[in-house]
Design a protein around this motif. Sequence first.
Motif, short mmCIF file in Angstrom:
data_model
loop_
_atom_site.label_atom_id
_atom_site.label_comp_id
_atom_site.label_asym_id
_atom_site.label_seq_id
_atom_site.Cartn_x
_atom_site.Cartn_y
_atom_site.Cartn_z
N LYS A 12 12.48 42.17 -29.56
CA LYS A 12 12.25 43.51 -29.06
C LYS A 12 10.84 43.64 -28.49
CE LYS A 12 13.47 47.76 -28.40
NZ LYS A 12 14.43 48.04 -27.32
N GLU A 13 9.85 43.08 -29.20
CA GLU A 13 8.48 43.10 -28.71
C GLU A 13 8.35 42.28 -27.43
OE1 GLU A 13 4.07 41.58 -30.07
OE2 GLU A 13 5.46 42.19 -31.64
N LEU A 14 9.02 41.14 -27.37
CA LEU A 14 9.01 40.30 -26.17
C LEU A 14 9.55 41.09 -24.98
CD1 LEU A 14 8.43 37.17 -25.54
CD2 LEU A 14 10.91 36.98 -25.52
N GLU A 15 10.65 41.78 -25.19
CA GLU A 15 11.27 42.60 -24.15
C GLU A 15 10.32 43.69 -23.67
OE1 GLU A 15 15.26 45.36 -23.51
OE2 GLU A 15 14.90 44.40 -25.44
N GLN A 16 9.67 44.39 -24.61
CA GLN A 16 8.75 45.47 -24.25
C GLN A 16 7.56 44.95 -23.44
OE1 GLN A 16 7.98 47.13 -28.13
NE2 GLN A 16 9.75 48.48 -28.05
N VAL A 32 6.80 36.34 -13.17
CA VAL A 32 5.75 37.30 -13.50
C VAL A 32 4.71 36.67 -14.42
CG1 VAL A 32 5.28 39.56 -14.51
CG2 VAL A 32 7.37 39.20 -13.18
N GLY A 33 5.13 35.89 -15.39
CA GLY A 33 4.19 35.22 -16.28
C GLY A 33 4.79 34.91 -17.63
N ILE A 34 4.00 34.21 -18.43
CA ILE A 34 4.42 33.88 -19.79
C ILE A 34 4.27 35.11 -20.66
CG2 ILE A 34 3.85 32.49 -21.83
CD1 ILE A 34 2.88 30.33 -19.85
N VAL A 35 5.24 35.31 -21.53
CA VAL A 35 5.21 36.45 -22.45
C VAL A 35 5.44 35.92 -23.86
CG1 VAL A 35 7.66 37.01 -22.11
CG2 VAL A 35 6.08 38.79 -22.82
N THR A 36 4.69 36.47 -24.82
CA THR A 36 4.82 36.04 -26.22
C THR A 36 4.87 37.26 -27.13
OG1 THR A 36 2.43 35.93 -26.60
CG2 THR A 36 3.50 33.94 -25.80
N ALA A 37 5.46 37.06 -28.29
CA ALA A 37 5.52 38.11 -29.32
C ALA A 37 5.55 37.44 -30.68
CB ALA A 37 6.76 38.99 -29.12
N GLU A 38 4.88 38.05 -31.63
CA GLU A 38 4.83 37.52 -32.99
C GLU A 38 5.21 38.61 -33.97
OE1 GLU A 38 1.89 37.74 -31.12
OE2 GLU A 38 2.16 35.80 -30.16
N THR A 39 5.92 38.23 -34.99
CA THR A 39 6.28 39.14 -36.08
C THR A 39 6.08 38.41 -37.39
OG1 THR A 39 7.93 40.29 -34.74
CG2 THR A 39 8.14 40.50 -37.11
N ALA A 42 7.47 42.25 -21.58
CA ALA A 42 7.96 41.84 -20.26
C ALA A 42 8.15 43.05 -19.36
CB ALA A 42 9.26 41.05 -20.40
N MET A 43 8.67 44.14 -19.91
CA MET A 43 8.85 45.36 -19.13
C MET A 43 7.50 45.90 -18.65
SD MET A 43 11.91 47.28 -21.21
CE MET A 43 11.87 48.75 -20.21
N GLN A 44 6.49 45.86 -19.52
CA GLN A 44 5.16 46.33 -19.15
C GLN A 44 4.57 45.48 -18.02
OE1 GLN A 44 3.00 46.19 -22.85
NE2 GLN A 44 3.88 48.12 -23.59
N MET A 45 4.98 44.24 -17.93
CA MET A 45 4.52 43.34 -16.87
C MET A 45 5.30 43.55 -15.57
SD MET A 45 4.20 39.88 -19.20
CE MET A 45 3.64 38.79 -17.90
#
Length: 105
Positions: free
Chosen positions: A63-67, A18-25, A69-72
């Motif tokens: 958790k943000e990464l998972e969310q 699907v693509g690259i996914v990133t999340a920052e905290t 990815a789900m949106q994608m």
Amino acid sequence: MLLTTTNNIEGRPVQQYVGIVTAETIIGANIFKDLFAGIRDIVGGRSGTYERVIEEARASALKELEQKAMQMGANAVIGIDLDFETVGSNGSMLMVIATGTAVKI
């Protein structure tokens, strides 16, 4: 949602990338945490306070990464990499960056 640091999931072939996914905290450590960590640094041993901050930041980024990815439209994230850095004045904040590849399996 499956999250893994490996590039594949045994017995579950990737059907679509699907693509690259990133999340920052970014989480700040307050003055009391710094004070107690300073004392722990003098007397030795593990700092449970900072360990909890690191765990909280890691969990938040995943958790943000998972969310995202789900949106994608993905149902798994493979090849996850976690990077930890200190930022802010005197390194008073912890930044966690999570990256991976969102896939459908």
